[in-house]
Design a protein around this motif. Structure first.
Motif, mmCIF file in Angstrom:
data_model
loop_
_atom_site.group_PDB
_atom_site.id
_atom_site.type_symbol
_atom_site.label_atom_id
_atom_site.label_comp_id
_atom_site.label_asym_id
_atom_site.label_seq_id
_atom_site.Cartn_x
_atom_site.Cartn_y
_atom_site.Cartn_z
ATOM 1 N N GLU A 87 0.829 -1.201 0.000
ATOM 2 C CA GLU A 87 0.000 0.000 0.000
ATOM 3 C C GLU A 87 0.872 1.262 0.000
ATOM 4 O O GLU A 87 0.540 2.254 -0.654
ATOM 5 N N ARG A 88 1.979 1.223 0.752
ATOM 6 C CA ARG A 88 2.884 2.369 0.794
ATOM 7 C C ARG A 88 3.611 2.568 -0.542
ATOM 8 O O ARG A 88 3.986 3.687 -0.912
ATOM 9 N N PRO A 91 1.598 4.751 -4.110
ATOM 10 C CA PRO A 91 1.693 6.183 -4.461
ATOM 11 C C PRO A 91 3.005 6.520 -5.172
ATOM 12 O O PRO A 91 3.015 7.379 -6.063
ATOM 13 N N TYR A 92 4.098 5.883 -4.810
ATOM 14 C CA TYR A 92 5.375 6.159 -5.468
ATOM 15 C C TYR A 92 5.361 5.638 -6.902
ATOM 16 O O TYR A 92 5.956 6.257 -7.805
ATOM 17 N N GLU A 94 2.702 5.481 -8.768
ATOM 18 C CA GLU A 94 1.885 6.444 -9.503
ATOM 19 C C GLU A 94 2.679 7.714 -9.796
ATOM 20 O O GLU A 94 2.597 8.287 -10.888
ATOM 21 N N GLN A 95 3.460 8.172 -8.800
ATOM 22 C CA GLN A 95 4.276 9.377 -8.997
ATOM 23 C C GLN A 95 5.297 9.157 -10.112
ATOM 24 O O GLN A 95 5.507 10.036 -10.959
#
Length: 649
Positions: A87-88, A91-92, A94-95
Motif C-alpha cells: 500500500e505504501r 503512491p510512489y 503512480e508518482q
C-alpha cells in the motif's frame, strides 16, 4: 557492482562530502540516491535508506527537468515492494508514472512495469499483475535489456507460483536463469578484462623498474630482473587461475545459498501446513466424537432401561447384544479420540484425591457382563495399606480398563487378576506396583514389541478378536505421562502379565466422598425432590427422565436455555442437569445467567465432548461438576449426590 557494500558506502560518503563542498545538485542527487541504494539493501537500515532517497528527491526537484526525480522515486517503490509494504509503494509507482516521459530510457520503463506487476501480485490481483509483467518482459526482450529481463522473469515466476500456476512459474524461472547466465558471462568477461589490465599495468611497472635498474646495475641487474620477471609471470598466472576458481566457487556458493533459502521457505510453508492440518484433524475428531456420542447416549440409555424393565426372556439376549455393540462402539470412539489427542500433545495429567479400592471395584463392575459371557473369573487383590492417593485417577482408570479389557478378551476360560501393592511410602509420596494378568492365549516372544504399535493386533489362527489395536499403544503413551513404562511377561498358551509402577502423592480422605459413602440408594430419593433437565434433544430428555424416575425423582424438562431460565425464576429445584451444547443460548451461557439470580443451586454439565477439552471453560462458567455422555449410571448418581451433599459456599 562487485557487491562490496561496505567499501561502496565508504566511498559514497566521501563523494557526498565533495558534492556538498562543490554545491553541485547533480553530484548531490547522485550521492544521496546511491547511499539510499546501499542502506535500503539491508533490512536493518531500510528507514535510513528512505531518508537518503527523500533527500535525493528534494534536490532533484529543484531542477526543472524532473527526470532525475524518477530514479529515487522508483527506488523507494522498489524497496517497499521487496519488504511487502504494497500500500505504501503504490503512491510512489503512480508518482513515477506521472514523471515518466516517452524520452526516458527503455530500461526504466521495463522496470516500472515489473514493479507494477509486483504490486498487483502482492495484492493478489494476479490478472493485472500478469499484464504488467508481460509488458516489462516484452520491452526488455525487444531491446535486449538482460538485467531488466532477468528481474522481470524472476518476479513473474514468484507471482505464478503464488497464483497456483506451477508449470508456468517453472518456465518463467527457467527464462530468468537463462538471463542470469548471460549476466554471469558478461560479468566474467569484465572481470577477465580487469585482470588482464592489472597484469599489463604490473608488467609496465616492472619494465620501468627494470630499465631504471639496468641503467644502475647494467648486466647484473638485468639478469636479476629477468629472473624476478619470470617468477612474477608464473605468480600472476597462478593468481589468475586462482581468481577464476574463486569467482566460480563464489557463484556456486551464491546459487546454493539461494537454493537453501528457497528450501527453507518451502520447509516453513510445509511445517505451517502440517500444523494447520493437525489442528483441523483435532477439531474434526472432537466434532465427530460429540456427534457420535450424542445418539449413542440414547442407544445405551434406552437399552439399559429396556434390560431392567424387560420381562420377555426371549428378547433379553438380543438386548444384551445391542448394549454390548453400543458399548463396543463407544469404546472404539474413545480409543480413536484418545490416540488423536495424545498425538497432538493435548493430554495432560490432572491431580485429584481418590480411593484406589473404590476405583478398582468400579472397573471390575464394568466388565461384569463380559466376564459372565466368557466364563472368566476376575480376582482383585489391592493392598489394604494403600492410603488415599493424589493423581490423575481418570487416566489410571483408562490404563487399567484397557489392560483388563485385553485380558478378558483373550481369555476364553480361566482367570484374570488385578493387583496393586505398595512398593514404598515415605515423605508424603507412595510408589505403587500395578499388575494385570491372565491365563489366556499368551503372546509369542517375537510379537511382544509389535503389540504396542498403533493399529497392531495379535493374529491367532482360527480365532477372531475384534478391536482397533489402539488399547496397548494408548496404555504405553499414558504411562509415559506418569514417567513410567509397561513391562510384559508372557508365555504362549499360558497367559500374560502386564505390570508397571507409578509415584503418587499421599492424600487425605475427602470429606464429600466419606459422606457420600454413607448414603444408600434407599435414602437418596429423600435427599432430592426436584431436578431440572435442560437438553434440546428429545431422546436425551426421555432417557434422563426415565433413569431419574426409577429412583422416584421429580423431573422438570426445558428444551432450551431460555426456557430453563423462565422455570428457575418461578420454581425452586434442588439440582440442574445442563446440556453444554445447545442451539441459541448454550449451557455455559445459561449457567452464567442463572448465577446472576441463583448462586447456590448445583448445576451439573452434561456433555458428549471429551471432558478434558472443556473442563476449565465449563467450571469457569459457574457449573459445579461434569457428567459425560453416554452415562455410567452409578457414576451419574454419585455425581448428583456428591453435589447435593456438599455444603453451600
Amino acid at each position: 557492482m562487485l557487491e562490496d557494500t561496505a567499501r561502496a558506502k565508504e566511498n559514497y560518503l566521501k563523494a557526498l562530502e565533495y558534492a556538498k563542498s562543490s554545491k553541485n545538485d547533480t553530484l548531490l542527487w547522485y550521492a544521496y540516491n546511491n547511499l539510499g541504494n546501499i542502506y535500503s539493501s539491508n533490512k536493518n537500515t531500510v528507514s535510513k535508506g528512505f531518508d537518503f532517497y527523500k533527500k535525493a528527491i528534494e534536490i532533484a526537484s529543484r531542477n526543472p527537468d524532473q527526470s532525475q526525480v524518477l530514479v529515487p522515486v522508483v527506488n523507494i517503490a522498489w524497496t517497499l515492494l521487496e519488504n511487502g509494504m504494497f500500500e505504501r509503494a503504490f503512491p510512489y509507482l503512480e508518482q513515477a508514472s506521472q514523471i515518466f516521459t516517452e524520452d526516458e530510457g527503455g530500461e526504466a520503463k521495463s522496470n516500472l512495469y515489473t514493479l507494477y506487476g509486483m504490486y498487483y501480485s502482492g495484492k493478489e490481483d494476479y490478472g493485472k499483475a500478469k499484464d504488467y509483467f508481460l509488458k516489462g518482459i516484452s520491452l526488455a526482450e525487444k531491446n535486449s535489456f538482460i538485467v531488466e529481463a532477468s528481474f522481470a522473469y524472476e518476479e513473474y515466476a514468484k507471482m505464478l507460483k503464488n497464483s497456483g500456476n506451477a508449470d508456468e512459474a517453472y518456465i518463467a524461472l527457467t527464462k530468468h536463469q537463462e538471463y542470469r547466465e548471460q549476466l554471469f558471462a558478461r560479468e566474467k568477461n569484465l572481470q577477465r578484462e580487469a585482470v588482464y589490465e592489472l597484469f599489463e599495468t604490473e608488467e609496465y611497472k616492472k619494465n620501468l623498474e627494470a630499465a631504471r635498474r639496468e641503467q644502475l646495475y647494467k648486466d647484473e641487474v638485468l639478469e636479476k630482473t629477468q629472473q624476478i620477471s619470470a617468477i612474477m609471470v608464473v605468480s600472476l598466472v597462478v593468481m589468475f587461475f586462482f581468481l577464476i576458481l574463486l569467482f566460480r566457487n563464489n557463484g556456486i556458493r551464491k546459487k546454493l545459498i539461494s537454493q537453501l533459502k528457497e528450501k527453507n521457505i518451502e520447509l516453513k510453508s510445509a511445517k505451517d501446513e502440517a500444523e494447520r492440518l493437525s489442528t483441523l484433524k483435532t477439531r474434526f475428531f472432537s466434532t465427530v466424537s460429540h456427534e457420535l456420542r450424542t445418539p449413542l447416549y440414547g442407544v445405551v440409555g434406552l437399552t439399559s432401561l429396556l434390560l431392567e424393565e424387560n420381562q420377555n426372556k426371549e428378547q433379553e439376549e438380543d438386548l444384551k447384544s445391542l448394549k454390548f455393540s453400543a458399548d463396543y462402539l463407544l469404546a472404539l470412539i474413545n480409543d480413536v479420540l484418545q490416540m488423536n489427542k495424545m498425538e497432538s500433545n493435548l493430554v495432560h495429567l490432572e491431580n485429584n484425591t481418590f480411593n484406589i479400592h473404590e476405583l478398582f471395584q468400579g472397573i471390575i463392575k464394568t466388565f461384569e457382563t463380559t466376564r459372565n459371557n466368557r466364563m472368566v473369573n476376575i480376582e482383585l487383590n489391592v493392598d489394604p495399606g494403600i492410603p488415599y492417593l493424589v493423581g490423575d485417577s481418570m487416566r489410571l482408570s483408562q490404563i487399567m480398563m484397557n489392560l483388563l479389557g485385553n485380558a478378558v478378551k483373550f481369555t476364553e476360560k480361566g482367570k484374570v487378576w488385578i493387583k496393586a501393592e505398595t512398593v514404598n511410602c515415605k515423605d508424603g509420596r507412595c510408589r505403587i506396583y500395578f499388575e494385570v494378568g491372565d491365563t489366556g492365549i499368551g503372546i509369542p516372544k517375537n510379537k511382544q514389541e509389535e503389540i504396542f504399535e498403533e493399529f497392531s493386533q495379535l493374529k491367532i489362527q482360527n480365532l477372531n478378536y475384534q478391536g482397533t489395536g489402539l488399547g496397548l499403544p494408548i496404555v504405553k503413551k499414558l504411562l509415559q505421562l506418569f514417567d513410567s513404562e509397561i513391562q510384559l511377561e508372557s508365555v504362549e498358551g499360558e497367559g500374560s502379565v502386564f505390570s508397571f509402577e507409578i509415584n503418587f502423592e499421599q492424600g487425605a480422605e475427602n470429606e464429600s466422598i466419606r459422606h457420600l459413602g454413607g448414603a444408600s440408594p434407599e435414602t437418596l430419593p429423600q435427599l432430592l425432590k426436584k431436578i431440572l433437565i435442560v437438553d434440546d434433544n428429545r431422546i436425551n430428555q426421555v432417557v434422563t427422565q426415565r433413569i431419574l424416575k426409577k429412583k422416584d425423582f421429580e423431573c422438570l424438562v426445558a428444551s432450551s436455555g431460555e426456557e430453563a431460565l423462565e422455570i428457575l425464576k418461578v420454581q425452586t429445584v434442588d439440582v440442574v442437569l445442563m446440556d453444554v451444547n445447545m442451539p441459541g443460548m448454550n449451557g455455559m451461557e445459561t449457567t452464567m445467567k442463572i448465577r446472576e439470580f441463583n448462586p447456590d443451586v448445583p448445576v451439573i454439565a452434561l456433555t458428549a465432548v471429551e471432558v478434558g477439552e472443556m473442563k476449565e471453560e465449563i467450571l469457569k462458567a459457574g457449573m459445579n461438576d461434569i457428567i459425560n455422555k453416554p452415562y455410567n449410571i452409578p457414576q451419574f448418581f454419585d455425581t448428583i449426590f456428591k453435589n447435593l451433599l456438599e455444603p453451600v459456599a
